[in-house]
Scaffold this motif. Sequence first.
Motif, PDB file in Angstrom:
ATOM      1  N   LEU A 114      26.284  30.183  38.883  1.00 41.33           N
ATOM      2  CA  LEU A 114      27.071  31.377  39.181  1.00 41.33           C
ATOM      3  C   LEU A 114      26.310  32.514  38.522  1.00 41.33           C
ATOM      4  O   LEU A 114      26.213  32.568  37.290  1.00 41.33           O
ATOM      5  N   VAL A 115      25.726  33.388  39.339  1.00 42.67           N
ATOM      6  CA  VAL A 115      24.883  34.461  38.821  1.00 42.67           C
ATOM      7  C   VAL A 115      25.629  35.781  38.936  1.00 42.67           C
ATOM      8  O   VAL A 115      26.094  36.154  40.020  1.00 42.67           O
ATOM      9  N   LEU A 116      25.729  36.455  37.805  1.00 48.28           N
ATOM     10  CA  LEU A 116      26.422  37.736  37.720  1.00 48.28           C
ATOM     11  C   LEU A 116      25.462  38.775  37.179  1.00 48.28           C
ATOM     12  O   LEU A 116      24.427  38.448  36.604  1.00 48.28           O
ATOM     13  N   SER A 117      25.820  40.015  37.347  1.00 47.19           N
ATOM     14  CA  SER A 117      25.140  41.116  36.665  1.00 47.19           C
ATOM     15  C   SER A 117      26.144  42.246  36.569  1.00 47.19           C
ATOM     16  O   SER A 117      27.115  42.298  37.327  1.00 47.19           O
ATOM     17  N   THR A 118      25.904  43.113  35.617  1.00 43.94           N
ATOM     18  CA  THR A 118      26.717  44.321  35.504  1.00 43.94           C
ATOM     19  C   THR A 118      25.892  45.391  34.825  1.00 43.94           C
ATOM     20  O   THR A 118      24.877  45.099  34.191  1.00 43.94           O
ATOM     21  N   SER A 119      26.321  46.622  34.999  1.00 43.84           N
ATOM     22  CA  SER A 119      25.667  47.759  34.356  1.00 43.84           C
ATOM     23  C   SER A 119      26.670  48.900  34.300  1.00 43.84           C
ATOM     24  O   SER A 119      27.725  48.843  34.937  1.00 43.84           O
ATOM     25  N   PRO A 120      26.354  49.954  33.569  1.00 49.05           N
ATOM     26  CA  PRO A 120      27.243  51.108  33.541  1.00 49.05           C
ATOM     27  C   PRO A 120      27.318  51.823  34.887  1.00 49.05           C
ATOM     28  O   PRO A 120      28.298  52.493  35.174  1.00 49.05           O
ATOM     29  N   GLY A 121      26.299  51.650  35.719  1.00 44.73           N
ATOM     30  CA  GLY A 121      26.237  52.357  36.995  1.00 44.73           C
ATOM     31  C   GLY A 121      26.892  51.624  38.144  1.00 44.73           C
ATOM     32  O   GLY A 121      27.304  50.467  38.029  1.00 44.73           O
ATOM     33  N   GLY A 122      26.938  52.302  39.260  1.00 42.39           N
ATOM     34  CA  GLY A 122      27.617  51.788  40.442  1.00 42.39           C
ATOM     35  C   GLY A 122      26.934  50.633  41.143  1.00 42.39           C
ATOM     36  O   GLY A 122      27.548  49.947  41.950  1.00 42.39           O
ATOM     37  N   PHE A 123      25.650  50.397  40.858  1.00 40.55           N
ATOM     38  CA  PHE A 123      24.928  49.302  41.522  1.00 40.55           C
ATOM     39  C   PHE A 123      25.097  47.985  40.777  1.00 40.55           C
ATOM     40  O   PHE A 123      24.790  46.928  41.289  1.00 40.55           O
ATOM     41  N   GLY A 124      25.598  48.049  39.546  1.00 39.74           N
ATOM     42  CA  GLY A 124      25.965  46.846  38.800  1.00 39.74           C
ATOM     43  C   GLY A 124      24.825  45.903  38.472  1.00 39.74           C
ATOM     44  O   GLY A 124      25.034  44.704  38.364  1.00 39.74           O
ATOM     45  N   GLY A 125      23.617  46.414  38.342  1.00 36.91           N
ATOM     46  CA  GLY A 125      22.488  45.515  38.072  1.00 36.91           C
ATOM     47  C   GLY A 125      21.991  44.828  39.321  1.00 36.91           C
ATOM     48  O   GLY A 125      21.404  43.749  39.248  1.00 36.91           O
ATOM     49  N   GLY A 126      22.205  45.436  40.467  1.00 41.68           N
ATOM     50  CA  GLY A 126      21.818  44.822  41.733  1.00 41.68           C
ATOM     51  C   GLY A 126      20.333  44.558  41.875  1.00 41.68           C
ATOM     52  O   GLY A 126      19.935  43.612  42.558  1.00 41.68           O
ATOM     53  N   ASN A 127      19.500  45.368  41.232  1.00 43.38           N
ATOM     54  CA  ASN A 127      18.058  45.139  41.330  1.00 43.38           C
ATOM     55  C   ASN A 127      17.655  43.840  40.646  1.00 43.38           C
ATOM     56  O   ASN A 127      16.910  43.041  41.200  1.00 43.38           O
ATOM     57  N   VAL A 128      18.158  43.622  39.441  1.00 38.40           N
ATOM     58  CA  VAL A 128      17.822  42.393  38.736  1.00 38.40           C
ATOM     59  C   VAL A 128      18.482  41.190  39.423  1.00 38.40           C
ATOM     60  O   VAL A 128      17.949  40.082  39.378  1.00 38.40           O
ATOM     61  N   MET A 129      19.605  41.411  40.075  1.00 38.90           N
ATOM     62  CA  MET A 129      20.241  40.319  40.815  1.00 38.90           C
ATOM     63  C   MET A 129      19.299  39.797  41.893  1.00 38.90           C
ATOM     64  O   MET A 129      19.124  38.580  42.056  1.00 38.90           O
ATOM     65  N   GLU A 130      18.685  40.696  42.639  1.00 35.00           N
ATOM     66  CA  GLU A 130      17.746  40.277  43.688  1.00 35.00           C
ATOM     67  C   GLU A 130      16.616  39.440  43.104  1.00 35.00           C
ATOM     68  O   GLU A 130      16.239  38.415  43.671  1.00 35.00           O
ATOM     69  N   ILE A 131      16.080  39.865  41.980  1.00 36.40           N
ATOM     70  CA  ILE A 131      15.002  39.133  41.325  1.00 36.40           C
ATOM     71  C   ILE A 131      15.495  37.767  40.855  1.00 36.40           C
ATOM     72  O   ILE A 131      14.842  36.747  41.050  1.00 36.40           O
ATOM     73  N   GLY A 132      16.674  37.764  40.239  1.00 35.24           N
ATOM     74  CA  GLY A 132      17.228  36.516  39.730  1.00 35.24           C
ATOM     75  C   GLY A 132      17.494  35.496  40.819  1.00 35.24           C
ATOM     76  O   GLY A 132      17.177  34.315  40.656  1.00 35.24           O
ATOM     77  N   LEU A 133      18.055  35.930  41.931  1.00 35.45           N
ATOM     78  CA  LEU A 133      18.354  34.989  43.018  1.00 35.45           C
ATOM     79  C   LEU A 133      17.082  34.316  43.515  1.00 35.45           C
ATOM     80  O   LEU A 133      17.061  33.112  43.774  1.00 35.45           O
ATOM     81  N   LYS A 134      16.027  35.077  43.623  1.00 35.39           N
ATOM     82  CA  LYS A 134      14.743  34.507  44.059  1.00 35.39           C
ATOM     83  C   LYS A 134      14.181  33.567  42.993  1.00 35.39           C
ATOM     84  O   LYS A 134      13.766  32.448  43.287  1.00 35.39           O
ATOM     85  N   TYR A 135      14.193  34.019  41.749  1.00 40.42           N
ATOM     86  CA  TYR A 135      13.603  33.224  40.671  1.00 40.42           C
ATOM     87  C   TYR A 135      14.343  31.901  40.461  1.00 40.42           C
ATOM     88  O   TYR A 135      13.719  30.850  40.308  1.00 40.42           O
ATOM     89  N   PHE A 136      15.655  31.945  40.430  1.00 39.12           N
ATOM     90  CA  PHE A 136      16.419  30.737  40.130  1.00 39.12           C
ATOM     91  C   PHE A 136      16.224  29.669  41.209  1.00 39.12           C
ATOM     92  O   PHE A 136      16.213  28.485  40.906  1.00 39.12           O
ATOM     93  N   GLY A 137      16.057  30.077  42.444  1.00 39.95           N
ATOM     94  CA  GLY A 137      15.721  29.124  43.499  1.00 39.95           C
ATOM     95  C   GLY A 137      14.346  28.513  43.265  1.00 39.95           C
ATOM     96  O   GLY A 137      14.143  27.308  43.430  1.00 39.95           O
ATOM     97  N   PHE A 138      13.398  29.326  42.862  1.00 38.86           N
ATOM     98  CA  PHE A 138      12.049  28.869  42.544  1.00 38.86           C
ATOM     99  C   PHE A 138      12.088  27.822  41.436  1.00 38.86           C
ATOM    100  O   PHE A 138      11.316  26.858  41.440  1.00 38.86           O
ATOM    101  N   ALA A 139      12.995  28.000  40.476  1.00 37.26           N
ATOM    102  CA  ALA A 139      13.123  27.073  39.346  1.00 37.26           C
ATOM    103  C   ALA A 139      13.977  25.859  39.689  1.00 37.26           C
ATOM    104  O   ALA A 139      14.271  25.042  38.821  1.00 37.26           O
ATOM    105  N   GLY A 140      14.398  25.734  40.948  1.00 39.97           N
ATOM    106  CA  GLY A 140      15.120  24.546  41.400  1.00 39.97           C
ATOM    107  C   GLY A 140      16.628  24.648  41.359  1.00 39.97           C
ATOM    108  O   GLY A 140      17.323  23.711  41.741  1.00 39.97           O
ATOM    109  N   GLY A 141      17.166  25.766  40.914  1.00 39.05           N
ATOM    110  CA  GLY A 141      18.613  25.916  40.836  1.00 39.05           C
ATOM    111  C   GLY A 141      19.239  26.239  42.179  1.00 39.05           C
ATOM    112  O   GLY A 141      18.576  26.736  43.082  1.00 39.05           O
ATOM    113  N   GLU A 142      20.521  25.939  42.291  1.00 34.28           N
ATOM    114  CA  GLU A 142      21.280  26.277  43.497  1.00 34.28           C
ATOM    115  C   GLU A 142      22.314  27.342  43.136  1.00 34.28           C
ATOM    116  O   GLU A 142      23.306  27.054  42.459  1.00 34.28           O
ATOM    117  N   VAL A 143      22.054  28.556  43.592  1.00 39.71           N
ATOM    118  CA  VAL A 143      23.005  29.635  43.365  1.00 39.71           C
ATOM    119  C   VAL A 143      24.137  29.459  44.363  1.00 39.71           C
ATOM    120  O   VAL A 143      23.944  29.604  45.561  1.00 39.71           O
TER     121      VAL A 143
END
Length: 182
Positions: A107-136
Amino acid sequence: MNIVALGTSTSKHSINQKLATYVAGELGDHQVRILDLNDYEMPIYSFDRQQAGFPEQAQSFLEEIKAADGVVISLAEHNLNFTTAFKNVLDWVSRIDMQFLLGKKLLVLSTSPGGFGGGNVMEIGLKYFGFAGGEVVAHYSLPSFQDNFQEGVIVNEDIQAIVAEKIDLFLSSLAEKEATPA
């Protein structure tokens, strides 16, 4: 089920650690261990340092992940990417075992003070975690943290309902994993 939860910032006031801790509290009767990224501080990864051996902290982090059936991770965003501290942990751990998340439900979450909520790092994380064998199995970027999360709880009812749905998806996925014969 054994679940690990963590925020990916070393800040004492990490909003992502607060979000991960909140979600951990919503996981019912499951065994949940909340990790603190500060416990895994180690030298910056390099091939030369790897030749001298792996830090104890990298081994310890890997053991925590390996022992878990599921992982709740709340990504802090620094300059549109992972925090340096979290990236360093990933660099070390992935050199021990590139597929260190294999068989893990996330279960991958992100948050930030801004309206995008860490959406940029979310995109990176979703790709990376799949690469590492995880199932988001579920993910969500919670926007405007200070407006929507106060005194340890999500105060925006719509956002609380979305997060509850993501938690349910995560728990359902873990239940399916448990029911499936190896």
